[in-house]
Design a protein around this motif. Structure first.
Motif, PDB file in Angstrom:
ATOM      1  N   GLY A 216       0.820  -1.202   0.000  1.00 39.16           N
ATOM      2  CA  GLY A 216       0.000   0.000   0.000  1.00 39.16           C
ATOM      3  C   GLY A 216       0.852   1.248   0.000  1.00 39.16           C
ATOM      4  N   VAL A 217       0.224   2.353  -0.317  1.00 32.05           N
ATOM      5  CA  VAL A 217       0.901   3.644  -0.352  1.00 32.05           C
ATOM      6  C   VAL A 217       0.025   4.665   0.359  1.00 32.05           C
ATOM      7  N   LEU A 218       0.641   5.451   1.212  1.00 36.77           N
ATOM      8  CA  LEU A 218      -0.071   6.524   1.900  1.00 36.77           C
ATOM      9  C   LEU A 218       0.113   7.816   1.113  1.00 36.77           C
ATOM     10  N   THR A 219      -0.992   8.434   0.729  1.00 34.71           N
ATOM     11  CA  THR A 219      -0.894   9.675  -0.046  1.00 34.71           C
ATOM     12  C   THR A 219      -2.085  10.576   0.235  1.00 34.71           C
ATOM     13  N   GLU A 220      -1.859  11.864   0.051  1.00 36.82           N
ATOM     14  CA  GLU A 220      -2.929  12.853   0.162  1.00 36.82           C
ATOM     15  C   GLU A 220      -3.062  13.645  -1.133  1.00 36.82           C
ATOM     16  N   ASP A 221      -2.313  13.233  -2.148  1.00 34.56           N
ATOM     17  CA  ASP A 221      -2.225  14.000  -3.391  1.00 34.56           C
ATOM     18  C   ASP A 221      -2.846  13.225  -4.551  1.00 34.56           C
ATOM     19  N   LEU A 222      -3.893  13.779  -5.134  1.00 35.89           N
ATOM     20  CA  LEU A 222      -4.557  13.135  -6.266  1.00 35.89           C
ATOM     21  C   LEU A 222      -3.630  12.949  -7.461  1.00 35.89           C
ATOM     22  N   SER A 223      -2.670  13.850  -7.608  1.00 36.48           N
ATOM     23  CA  SER A 223      -1.795  13.798  -8.779  1.00 36.48           C
ATOM     24  C   SER A 223      -0.889  12.573  -8.773  1.00 36.48           C
ATOM     25  N   HIS A 224      -0.769  11.910  -7.627  1.00 36.32           N
ATOM     26  CA  HIS A 224       0.098  10.737  -7.526  1.00 36.32           C
ATOM     27  C   HIS A 224      -0.643   9.431  -7.807  1.00 36.32           C
ATOM     28  N   LEU A 225      -1.957   9.495  -7.996  1.00 35.74           N
ATOM     29  CA  LEU A 225      -2.740   8.267  -8.096  1.00 35.74           C
ATOM     30  C   LEU A 225      -2.385   7.432  -9.322  1.00 35.74           C
ATOM     31  N   GLN A 226      -2.132   8.087 -10.454  1.00 32.87           N
ATOM     32  CA  GLN A 226      -1.770   7.348 -11.664  1.00 32.87           C
ATOM     33  C   GLN A 226      -0.480   6.557 -11.434  1.00 32.87           C
ATOM     34  N   GLU A 227       0.489   7.214 -10.831  1.00 32.65           N
ATOM     35  CA  GLU A 227       1.778   6.567 -10.553  1.00 32.65           C
ATOM     36  C   GLU A 227       1.612   5.419  -9.560  1.00 32.65           C
ATOM     37  N   ILE A 228       0.778   5.634  -8.551  1.00 29.52           N
ATOM     38  CA  ILE A 228       0.539   4.600  -7.540  1.00 29.52           C
ATOM     39  C   ILE A 228      -0.146   3.388  -8.167  1.00 29.52           C
ATOM     40  N   ALA A 229      -1.121   3.650  -9.035  1.00 30.62           N
ATOM     41  CA  ALA A 229      -1.844   2.561  -9.691  1.00 30.62           C
ATOM     42  C   ALA A 229      -0.899   1.715 -10.537  1.00 30.62           C
ATOM     43  N   GLU A 230       0.015   2.373 -11.254  1.00 28.94           N
ATOM     44  CA  GLU A 230       0.973   1.642 -12.086  1.00 28.94           C
ATOM     45  C   GLU A 230       1.944   0.841 -11.229  1.00 28.94           C
ATOM     46  N   THR A 250     -13.464   1.696  -0.365  1.00 30.43           N
ATOM     47  CA  THR A 250     -13.898   1.344  -1.720  1.00 30.43           C
ATOM     48  C   THR A 250     -13.077   0.154  -2.203  1.00 30.43           C
ATOM     49  N   CYS A 251     -13.752  -0.902  -2.617  1.00 33.36           N
ATOM     50  CA  CYS A 251     -13.073  -2.137  -3.026  1.00 33.36           C
ATOM     51  C   CYS A 251     -13.221  -2.386  -4.530  1.00 33.36           C
ATOM     52  N   LYS A 252     -12.435  -3.313  -5.020  1.00 37.61           N
ATOM     53  CA  LYS A 252     -12.503  -3.783  -6.410  1.00 37.61           C
ATOM     54  C   LYS A 252     -12.342  -2.641  -7.417  1.00 37.61           C
ATOM     55  N   ILE A 253     -11.412  -1.746  -7.149  1.00 41.15           N
ATOM     56  CA  ILE A 253     -11.134  -0.639  -8.061  1.00 41.15           C
ATOM     57  C   ILE A 253     -10.292  -1.169  -9.223  1.00 41.15           C
ATOM     58  N   LYS A 254     -10.752  -0.917 -10.453  1.00 37.56           N
ATOM     59  CA  LYS A 254     -10.079  -1.484 -11.619  1.00 37.56           C
ATOM     60  C   LYS A 254      -9.606  -0.441 -12.626  1.00 37.56           C
ATOM     61  N   THR A 255      -9.937   0.836 -12.393  1.00 39.28           N
ATOM     62  CA  THR A 255      -9.507   1.893 -13.307  1.00 39.28           C
ATOM     63  C   THR A 255      -9.042   3.103 -12.503  1.00 39.28           C
ATOM     64  N   VAL A 256      -8.289   3.980 -13.161  1.00 40.27           N
ATOM     65  CA  VAL A 256      -7.822   5.202 -12.498  1.00 40.27           C
ATOM     66  C   VAL A 256      -9.012   6.078 -12.120  1.00 40.27           C
ATOM     67  N   GLU A 257     -10.029   6.111 -12.972  1.00 40.46           N
ATOM     68  CA  GLU A 257     -11.224   6.913 -12.682  1.00 40.46           C
ATOM     69  C   GLU A 257     -11.902   6.424 -11.398  1.00 40.46           C
ATOM     70  N   GLU A 258     -12.017   5.111 -11.254  1.00 46.95           N
ATOM     71  CA  GLU A 258     -12.613   4.552 -10.035  1.00 46.95           C
ATOM     72  C   GLU A 258     -11.715   4.834  -8.831  1.00 46.95           C
ATOM     73  N   LEU A 259     -10.405   4.836  -9.051  1.00 42.83           N
ATOM     74  CA  LEU A 259      -9.462   5.121  -7.975  1.00 42.83           C
ATOM     75  C   LEU A 259      -9.623   6.553  -7.484  1.00 42.83           C
ATOM     76  N   ILE A 260      -9.783   7.482  -8.417  1.00 46.76           N
ATOM     77  CA  ILE A 260      -9.983   8.888  -8.049  1.00 46.76           C
ATOM     78  C   ILE A 260     -11.295   9.050  -7.281  1.00 46.76           C
ATOM     79  N   ALA A 261     -12.334   8.358  -7.748  1.00 50.97           N
ATOM     80  CA  ALA A 261     -13.632   8.432  -7.066  1.00 50.97           C
ATOM     81  C   ALA A 261     -13.540   7.859  -5.657  1.00 50.97           C
ATOM     82  N   GLY A 262     -12.825   6.743  -5.512  1.00 51.80           N
ATOM     83  CA  GLY A 262     -12.659   6.138  -4.197  1.00 51.80           C
ATOM     84  C   GLY A 262     -11.814   6.989  -3.276  1.00 51.80           C
TER      85      GLY A 262
END
Length: 264
Positions: A216-230, A250-262
């Motif tokens: 896991g990764v602890l973050t407060e910055d939305l701009s890092h989500l793409q990098e974290i997902a990869e 939020t579980c079963k996140i499969k896309t960056v868009e869902e990750l941002i929403a979660g």
């Protein structure tokens, strides 16, 4: 319809050997007149349309009460309900299972309103809307996931369970009584609570004990989500650093868009 008395049972009781969470309703038959043929068929049609209920009931002064008790159970997705005789022929009792006390009482009141509307040739509340209303009440008043596991384990051992003041749960009676809050007991230390309330600290302690934990990764910055997902790969789960009862997870996140929403 007016009930003379409600008794909420929270453990072994005289009404049922197998069901502990029940409401016993006292009813005076002569208080409600007998149903006419039209009223009886209106009520029966409501049951047939909503859940294909094949129950048949004699047309008498008790029918309205029987229908109400049965409907109150069905509104909670419960099947256990009965009407019982008493030593006095002028008094009848009905019992039904409840999920939460508040939901059980609300189900009785809602069922009485629906049956009253039907026998008065008025449009009743739909079963779907009524059941959603009761479900919402049950969700607000039910135990959290951790507490529920403890409560169910206690009930499986015939240990009385009741809600105490300030949200505490009371297990047992007398000198053996124990109080819990969520998964905390009187034996839970303050430092253990502090660790458990911080997800990052919890992971660190588990890892130090050589127990497997998810990356896991602890973050407060939305701009890092793409990098974290990869970095981690999908599927993913988002959860707050501090929290309980599975809230805002939020579980079963499969896309960056869902990750941002979660994350939001």
């Amino acid at each position: 319809m007016v009930f003379k008395e409600l008794r909420i049972m929270r453990g072994p009781n005289m009404w049922s050997r197998d069901h502990h969470n029940i409401i016993a309703v006292k009813y005076i038959p002569e208080d409600i007149p007998a149903l006419s043929a039209e009223q009886f068929h209106a009520v029966q049609e409501y049951f047939l349309l909503n859940f294909n209920d094949q129950q048949r009931s004699e047309q008498n002064t008790l029918s309205q009460f029987k229908w109400t008790i049965r409907l109150a159970a069905l509104l909670q997705d419960k099947n256990f309900s009965h009407d019982l005789a008493s030593p006095s022929p002028d008094i009848l009792y009905g019992i039904l299972q409840y999920k939460t006390e508040q939901g059980g009482v609300a189900a009785l009141e809602t069922a009485a309103q629906i049956i009253t509307a039907l026998v008065s040739a008025k449009e009743p509340v739909s079963f779907l809307n009524a059941s959603l209303y009761i479900k919402e009440i049950n969700l607000r008043n039910d135990f959290g996931p951790s507490t529920k596991i403890i409560v169910e384990a206690a009930q499986a051992r015939n240990i009385p369970v009741q809600k105490g003041p300030a949200g505490y749960i009371i297990l047992g009676q007398g000198e053996n009584q124990q109080r819990i809050s969520a998964a905390r007991t009187a034996a839970t230390s303050a430092i253990a609570t502090n660790i458990a309330c911080d997800k990052e600290d919890t992971k660190a302690f588990l890892e130090s004990s050589h127990l497997p934990v998810p990356k896991g990764v602890l973050t407060e910055d939305l701009s890092h989500l793409q990098e974290i997902a990869e970095s981690l790969g999908f599927p993913l789960v988002t959860k707050p650093l501090s929290g309980n009862h599975g809230r805002n997870v939020t579980c079963k996140i499969k896309t960056v868009e869902e990750l941002i929403a979660g994350f939001s």
